[in-house]
Write an enzyme that holds these catalytic residues in place. Structure first.
Site, PDB file in Angstrom:
ATOM      1  N   ASP A 249       0.862  -1.183   0.000  1.00  0.00           N
ATOM      2  CA  ASP A 249       0.000   0.000   0.000  1.00  0.00           C
ATOM      3  C   ASP A 249       0.901   1.236   0.000  1.00  0.00           C
ATOM      4  OD1 ASP A 249      -2.282   1.776   0.369  1.00  0.00           O
ATOM      5  OD2 ASP A 249      -3.353   0.045   1.167  1.00  0.00           O
ATOM      6  N   ASP A 250       0.364   2.403   0.346  1.00  0.00           N
ATOM      7  CA  ASP A 250       1.112   3.644   0.251  1.00  0.00           C
ATOM      8  C   ASP A 250       2.443   3.548   1.010  1.00  0.00           C
ATOM      9  OD1 ASP A 250      -1.150   4.528  -1.042  1.00  0.00           O
ATOM     10  OD2 ASP A 250      -1.864   5.748   0.634  1.00  0.00           O
TER      11      ASP A 250
END
Length: 445
Positions: A249-250
């Protein structure tokens, strides 16, 4: 001997000039002083066994209890020798250093049946994934001062695959645990440690101030759900530098609370520097949001190197968030093999419940993105403001993104935004007129 390691600055050749002197490398890490503790104990003193099989939860908890109650002048260093130390979650205490030797691994148990539960964050109103409470982070700190997690690139392994599978199978009862979380704490340093396979977000400072995270490596498979790298949340004076992050994810996501709960808690994220980060992810490289309800301002991200990304630079919020996102500067970014170079959008992210206010519109203004280069980019950018709260002062300067030839999607898509663009290739959307003509860009350099 161990104290000497505190003076070592590790060098990531991929994104940092190893030949440069310390004076030539700009850094914010001095906001928190690294302490060399005079008092040192070993986890072995409390029965810790690094055979990868013995459960060491009691040893870690007893060691921390000893540090908390003896209160040695200058604090205490807890030394973890080489070996694999299987353990359940445990809390840290103030004025301590958790030091991992080379070859030391602190590994989370995969027996989740007795994992501690804690209250939801007040700025979220519930667990981030499910209503109710949430599982405590693997290594946790609440209301602490002067805490250091460091060492000789030892590893903290969350063994998150059991949690990822529960998420995929929809058998979770509560929100998954972070790998490391500090709440309402100050003067925190995290450095020279490898973090891997977090059950959920990796490093989460929330309601904190004066936090330094540098020279870390964060790893998780690209298909691991919600394994954000570093998420400063309703926190101020945060320095994130010189690290490699490859997750599902980020890589770095600045947050400040979720809808009506974040608005009511009203604690912004401010004065955050993100510098010399290298990494890859199917999601975003440098992100703001989407939980932005307490407000976010004065963010600087620079010298970022991204590859194999979903979105390079992503500012994201939604109706119901309220709050503000302002004075954001992102510069000197290189990206390669990226689905979308720049995305700034007001329709991203879900809601904790149906009680959010449809009139709570976020304000996005004064965003400067400059000196960005990219190749193998499928789409240059998308900037989508809100009809009743248009984004303003969005300024693009010296941006060159080599868009893949033959893609049907226009290189830029924009709506409900004003600002300016200069030296941008491919040519940006008409909503961003030339700064030389409009003078619309006012973000300080």
């Amino acid at each position: 001997m161990r104290g000497l390691v505190f003076s070592i600055i590790l060098c990531f050749a991929a994104h940092l000039n190893c030949g440069a002197s310390a004076a030539e490398v700009e850094t914010c890490s001095g906001i928190v002083k690294m302490r060399d503790r005079n008092d040192e104990i070993s986890i072995a003193d409390f029965g810790g066994v690094g055979d990868g099989e013995t459960m060491n939860t009691a040893a870690f908890r007893e060691a921390v209890y000893r540090i908390e109650h003896l209160r040695r002048r200058g604090g205490t260093l807890l030394y973890v020798p080489p070996g694999v130390y299987l353990t359940g979650s445990f809390n840290l205490t103030s004025h301590m250093t958790l030091y991992l030797a080379s070859g030391a691994v602190i590994k989370a148990t995969q027996d989740t049946t007795n994992w501690p539960l804690i209250d939801p964050l007040p700025s979220y109103g519930r667990g981030r994934e499910l209503p109710g409470g949430r599982y405590m982070s693997f290594i946790h700190g609440d209301g602490l001062r002067d805490v250091i997690i460091t060492g000789e690139n030892g590893t903290i392994d969350g063994q998150g695959d059991i949690w990822w599978n529960m998420w995929r199978q929809r058998t979770l009862q509560f929100t998954r645990p972070n790998l490391i979380e500090f709440m309402s704490s100050q003067n925190i340093i995290i450095s020279n440690v490898v973090f891997k396979n977090s059950p959920f977000w990796n490093i989460h400072p929330v309601y904190c101030r004066n936090v330094v995270i540098h020279h870390v490596t964060i790893l998780a498979p690209p298909d691991s759900p919600n394994t954000d790298g570093i998420d400063p949340d309703s926190s101020s004076n945060v320095c994130i530098e010189d690290s490699y992050i490859s997750t599902g994810d980020d890589l770095v996501a600045v947050k400040s609370g979720w809808d009506e709960y974040g608005i009511a808690y009203n604690r912004p994220s401010t004065d955050i520097t993100i510098r010399r980060i290298t990494g890859s992810s199917p999601f975003s490289g440098i992100a703001v949001g989407s939980e932005t309800s307490g407000g976010i301002e004065n963010i600087l991200a620079e010298h970022i190197n991204l590859s194999n990304m979903g979105v390079g630079i992503h500012l994201k919020t939604n109706i119901g968030r309220g709050g503000f996102i302002k004075n954001i500067t992102v510069s000197d970014v290189y990206m390669e093999n990226v689905r979308k170079g720049i995305k700034i959008a007001g329709d991203v992210g879900d809601h904790p419940d149906d009680k959010y206010d449809l009139n709570a519109l976020p304000v996005m203004k004064d965003v400067a993105i400059r000196n960005v280069w990219g190749k193998k980019v499928l789409e240059a950018g998308l900037i989508r403001g809100l009809k009743d709260s248009p984004f303003s002062g969005v300024c693009l300067t010296n941006i060159s993104l080599a868009v893949v030839v033959g893609e049907r999607t226009p290189p830029w898509q924009c709506s409900d935004v004003s600002g300016g663009a200069m030296d941008v290739s491919p040519l940006p959307c008409a909503e961003l007129s030339s700064t030389s003509q409009s003078g619309a860009c006012s973000v300080p350099s």
